[in-house]
Design a protein around this motif. Sequence first.
Motif, PDB file in Angstrom:
ATOM      1  N   ARG A  99       0.897   3.569  12.669  1.00 57.43           N
ATOM      2  CA  ARG A  99      -0.062   4.677  12.476  1.00 57.43           C
ATOM      3  C   ARG A  99      -0.055   5.614  13.686  1.00 57.43           C
ATOM      4  N   ARG A 127       7.461   7.989  10.069  1.00 63.19           N
ATOM      5  CA  ARG A 127       7.696   6.567  10.343  1.00 63.19           C
ATOM      6  C   ARG A 127       9.173   6.177  10.258  1.00 63.19           C
ATOM      7  N   HIS A 149      -9.339   1.205   5.236  1.00 64.43           N
ATOM      8  CA  HIS A 149      -8.756   1.905   4.080  1.00 64.43           C
ATOM      9  C   HIS A 149      -8.629   0.904   2.935  1.00 64.43           C
ATOM     10  N   ALA A 153       0.834  -1.207   0.000  1.00 67.37           N
ATOM     11  CA  ALA A 153       0.000   0.000   0.000  1.00 67.37           C
ATOM     12  C   ALA A 153       0.864   1.250   0.000  1.00 67.37           C
ATOM     13  N   ASN A 154       0.268   2.332  -0.431  1.00 72.63           N
ATOM     14  CA  ASN A 154       0.822   3.707  -0.411  1.00 72.63           C
ATOM     15  C   ASN A 154       1.717   4.051  -1.605  1.00 72.63           C
ATOM     16  N   THR A 208       0.647  -2.382  12.157  1.00 73.89           N
ATOM     17  CA  THR A 208       0.112  -1.179  11.508  1.00 73.89           C
ATOM     18  C   THR A 208      -0.333  -0.168  12.564  1.00 73.89           C
ATOM     19  N   PHE A 217      -0.761   7.646   0.056  1.00 67.92           N
ATOM     20  CA  PHE A 217      -1.119   7.147   1.384  1.00 67.92           C
ATOM     21  C   PHE A 217      -2.615   6.834   1.511  1.00 67.92           C
ATOM     22  N   ASP A 218      -2.903   5.626   1.969  1.00 69.52           N
ATOM     23  CA  ASP A 218      -4.287   5.137   2.168  1.00 69.52           C
ATOM     24  C   ASP A 218      -5.095   5.123   0.874  1.00 69.52           C
ATOM     25  N   GLY A 227       3.430  -0.208   2.625  1.00 70.48           N
ATOM     26  CA  GLY A 227       2.360  -0.028   3.611  1.00 70.48           C
ATOM     27  C   GLY A 227       2.894   0.675   4.843  1.00 70.48           C
ATOM     28  N   ALA A 228       2.586   0.084   5.991  1.00 70.91           N
ATOM     29  CA  ALA A 228       3.024   0.674   7.253  1.00 70.91           C
ATOM     30  C   ALA A 228       4.425   0.213   7.643  1.00 70.91           C
ATOM     31  N   ASP A 276      -6.347   0.612   0.345  1.00 69.38           N
ATOM     32  CA  ASP A 276      -5.121   0.479  -0.454  1.00 69.38           C
ATOM     33  C   ASP A 276      -4.478  -0.900  -0.440  1.00 69.38           C
ATOM     34  N   ASN A 277      -4.847  -1.784   0.502  1.00 66.29           N
ATOM     35  CA  ASN A 277      -4.416  -3.184   0.421  1.00 66.29           C
ATOM     36  C   ASN A 277      -5.522  -4.060  -0.168  1.00 66.29           C
TER      37      ASN A 277
END
Length: 284
Positions: free
Chosen positions: A170, A218, A121, A10-11, A166, A16-17, A244-245, A123-124
């Motif tokens: 976050r 992050r 969200h 993701a992202n 995650t 993002f998201d 992703g995260a 995005d995944n």
Amino acid sequence: MKIRIPATSANLGPGFDSCGIALSQYLNIEVVKNAEEWKIIHSLGADIPSDKTNLLIQTALKIAPDLSPKVLKMTSDIPLARGLGSSSSVIVGGIELANRLGNLNLSQKDKVQIATEMEGHPDNVAPAICGDFVVASYVDGEVYSVKHHFPMCDVIAYIPEAHLLTSESRSVLPASIPYKEAVQASSIANVMIAAILNGNLPLAGLMMEKDRWHESYRKKLVPHLEQIRDLSHKVGAYGAFLSGAGPTVLVISPEEKTTQMVRELEKLPHSAAINVLSIDQEGI
Ligand code: HSE
């Protein structure tokens, strides 16, 4: 009956998201037989429930509460809590299981909507369902998404041994960012997406590294990101970003640079797996 759900990233930096790609690692689910109680046969570790409390079955029963119990077999090469969409793959698997066992006839759009409501969200879950590259917006309770072909490249995943949840990743994000910064962050994402649609990976890679939404916050949780980025520049890959995260970092690379990039990554002092992946174009 068999269901195969791809890993996802993701992202892609500034998306993002919203942006995500499907990757060539998979969660596989097989319905073995009818049974008195739900049971999952797997060897994914003692922490993963084998009964009705497993997220896969919980998700399926949320959508189709009257499903009769089955014995399922589950295998996965998507690492847990590494930013490669492992929990999304289970949610998507549960939705598809309910869809097929319950003959629900859910459309792709229905599945993306339900999965996003569960995950929070898109995005995944959206690329896991649709495959390839998906740009999505979850706004006013509705998901709007567009799938597009991602240009040909290798995707090198640098997957650290350590987990990163995650929720933890976050929790370091700010509650708000200044208007001017948000406008800039959005323009970076817009150019990245346009570059991908145009097949311009050098420009997309450049934009992937200019994210203003999350990576700078992050970074302290993933100190290897900057090192990998430096190596990617040295080798001449398109770009590197947090998957992703995190903590996985993906490097988007032209095929001819991949071997050299992997060699450089192998020299890093961290304990990590390095997987050369491709984009999964199909989804479930
Ligand atoms: N967009 C999400 C994040 C993906 O970066 O937190 C991880 O679930």
